[in-house]
Each structure stands twice: as C-alpha cells, then as structure tokens.
Design a protein around this motif. Structure first.
Motif, PDB file in Angstrom:
ATOM      1  N   LEU A  65       0.842  -1.191   0.000  1.00 54.40           N
ATOM      2  CA  LEU A  65       0.000   0.000   0.000  1.00 54.40           C
ATOM      3  C   LEU A  65       0.882   1.247   0.000  1.00 54.40           C
ATOM      4  CD1 LEU A  65      -2.554  -1.116   2.737  1.00 54.40           C
ATOM      5  CD2 LEU A  65      -2.896  -1.128   0.263  1.00 54.40           C
ATOM      6  N   ASN A  66       0.325   2.353  -0.432  1.00 56.97           N
ATOM      7  CA  ASN A  66       1.022   3.635  -0.317  1.00 56.97           C
ATOM      8  C   ASN A  66       1.114   4.006   1.166  1.00 56.97           C
ATOM      9  OD1 ASN A  66       1.398   4.152  -3.113  1.00 56.97           O
ATOM     10  ND2 ASN A  66      -0.736   4.798  -3.277  1.00 56.97           N
ATOM     11  N   LEU A  67       1.974   4.945   1.491  1.00 56.89           N
ATOM     12  CA  LEU A  67       2.153   5.341   2.886  1.00 56.89           C
ATOM     13  C   LEU A  67       0.864   5.822   3.535  1.00 56.89           C
ATOM     14  CD1 LEU A  67       5.619   7.117   2.789  1.00 56.89           C
ATOM     15  CD2 LEU A  67       5.064   4.801   3.542  1.00 56.89           C
ATOM     16  N   ASP A  68      -0.027   6.409   2.735  1.00 55.71           N
ATOM     17  CA  ASP A  68      -1.290   6.894   3.284  1.00 55.71           C
ATOM     18  C   ASP A  68      -2.376   5.815   3.296  1.00 55.71           C
ATOM     19  OD1 ASP A  68      -1.937   6.700   0.598  1.00 55.71           O
ATOM     20  OD2 ASP A  68      -2.459   8.813   0.359  1.00 55.71           O
ATOM     21  N   GLY A  69      -1.999   4.574   2.939  1.00 56.10           N
ATOM     22  CA  GLY A  69      -2.945   3.466   2.970  1.00 56.10           C
ATOM     23  C   GLY A  69      -3.726   3.258   1.689  1.00 56.10           C
ATOM     24  N   THR A  70      -3.531   4.130   0.707  1.00 55.75           N
ATOM     25  CA  THR A  70      -4.224   3.972  -0.569  1.00 55.75           C
ATOM     26  C   THR A  70      -3.510   2.932  -1.426  1.00 55.75           C
ATOM     27  OG1 THR A  70      -2.973   5.776  -1.587  1.00 55.75           O
ATOM     28  CG2 THR A  70      -5.089   6.352  -0.536  1.00 55.75           C
TER      29      THR A  70
END
Length: 142
Positions: A65-70
C-alpha cells in the motif's frame, strides 16, 4: 487461515516473488526461495512445488500500500497475482507490506552484506518479514 500448519509467505514483485515458510506452530518465518517471474503458469508451478514439498496449509501475500494506505498500480498487480493463486485452493491472507523491503535491506546493510548478496536474498527475506508480521498479528488475535 487454518488454526495451524505451515504457511507460505509471498513478496510479490514485478520481476520476482520471494517465498518464505513458517513452522506449523506459527512461531518463526524463514526465507525459502526467490522465484524469477515469467508466465503466471510457470510461476504457479514453482510455487505449487514448494507448497507440496513443504505441506503448506495457507498463503500470506504481501500487498504494497502507499504510505497513506491507498492503493497503487503495484498494489493492484499484487492483488491480481494473489487472486490468481486461488487456483491452489488454499486460504490466502493479504498482508500490508509497506516497509518490508526497506526494513530487510537496512538489516542486511547493517550486517555488512554485499550489494550482490543482498540482491540474491532480499525478496525471500522480505517474504519472511511479511510472514512473520502476519503470524505475529494472528497470534495476537488469539
């Protein structure tokens, strides 16, 4: 996931798939193998061989996942690969693996492992990192 039995961890990359195994009691994960990706059917053969030889009861697939959870394109590609593994008819747990490769590389550098040697083991060690996180998380859930 089954209550016990060996699990196979996968670090799914675009060029390789790192594999790791844990013991039947889910205590410790160890690096096992790196599969160089070709066609999915060839990748599946190699994974299936490990599953059969090691009596694997379930899979843990790392999902980046991306760092922001996306989700990213690599997240979608990893999910698609994991979805195709359903042909193995084993339970599959998708596990957030955001920092696995970086954590493993940092440990290898700290251990003074050469760049060449790191390249040979980093994917399977990342798979072990992912699998260890999953089995620790499952143990915490009881």
């Amino acid at each position: 996931m089954p209550q016990q039995g060996r699990l196979l961890g996968l670090d799914i990359g675009s060029k390789t798939v790192g594999l790791a195994l844990c013991d039947a009691g889910w205590s410790i994960a160890t690096a096992a193998k790196t599969v160089t990706r070709r066609k999915f059917s060839k990748d599946l053969e190699q994974i299936k061989k490990v599953i059969t030889e090691q009596h694997v009861k379930g899979l843990v697939a790392g999902i980046p996942l991306n760092l922001d959870g996306t989700q990213s394109k690599q997240t979608q590609a990893s999910k698609a690969f994991a979805q195709n593994l359903r042909a193995l008819e084993l339970p599959i747990l998708l596990w957030d693996e955001r920092w696995s490769t970086q954590a493993v590389e940092r440990d290898l550098i700290a251990s003074d492992v050469s760049r060449k040697k790191r390249g040979k083991v980093i994917d399977q060690m990342a798979a072990a990192y992912i699998l260890q996180g999953a089995i620790d998380g499952l143990a915490a859930l009881g």
